[in-house]
Scaffold this motif. Sequence first.
Motif, short mmCIF file in Angstrom:
data_model
loop_
_atom_site.label_atom_id
_atom_site.label_comp_id
_atom_site.label_asym_id
_atom_site.label_seq_id
_atom_site.Cartn_x
_atom_site.Cartn_y
_atom_site.Cartn_z
N SER A 192 0.72 -1.18 -0.17
CA SER A 192 -0.10 0.14 0.02
C SER A 192 0.76 1.18 0.18
CB SER A 192 -0.85 -0.01 1.35
OG SER A 192 -1.94 -0.95 1.35
N MET B 45 -3.93 3.81 -1.73
CA MET B 45 -3.48 2.80 -2.72
C MET B 45 -3.39 1.46 -2.20
SD MET B 45 -1.58 5.08 -5.67
CE MET B 45 -0.18 4.88 -4.97
N LEU C 251 -1.47 -3.04 -4.49
CA LEU C 251 -0.88 -2.55 -5.61
C LEU C 251 -0.24 -3.71 -6.45
CD1 LEU C 251 0.70 0.29 -3.99
CD2 LEU C 251 -0.58 0.62 -5.92
N ASP D 76 0.37 -0.73 -11.89
CA ASP D 76 0.08 0.45 -11.24
C ASP D 76 1.34 1.44 -11.24
OD1 ASP D 76 -1.92 -1.09 -8.82
OD2 ASP D 76 -2.66 -0.15 -10.39
N VAL E 164 6.05 -0.16 -8.33
CA VAL E 164 5.55 -1.31 -7.88
C VAL E 164 6.28 -2.53 -8.36
CG1 VAL E 164 3.44 -2.92 -6.95
CG2 VAL E 164 3.20 -0.49 -7.41
#
Length: 121
Positions: free
Chosen positions: A17, A82, A85, A89, A119
């Motif tokens: 996150s 978010m 993930l 992303d 990510v």
Amino acid sequence: QVQLVESGGGLVQAGGSLRLSCAASGSIYSINAMGWYRQGPGKRRELVATITSGGSTNYAISVKGRFTISRDNAKNTVSLQMNSLKPEDTAVYYCTAYIRALDISSWEYYWGRGTQVTVSS
């Protein structure tokens, strides 16, 4: 002069996150919608999420259920939480806001410079 400044980007593993924040400052009379866009490597800039001054939200299908947009009207800030993930992303995330400045009678879209979110798989 109006400025939008993003913060909170970084590197995270898949499933992790991040929380992005954006603060609008300067000669602001009023802010209508605020939102987030992103541009991945070799891709066009795309909508992520928007939120009106009344709190109505809109999300891209690809992030719905994973991302949450929120705002603080008193502080002129917008945030993007978010979760879950994915490598796809990965992008530069841009804050945007529809603002009427004090010295301009019309409404205009303002943009931040962007913050990188990466990510890893």
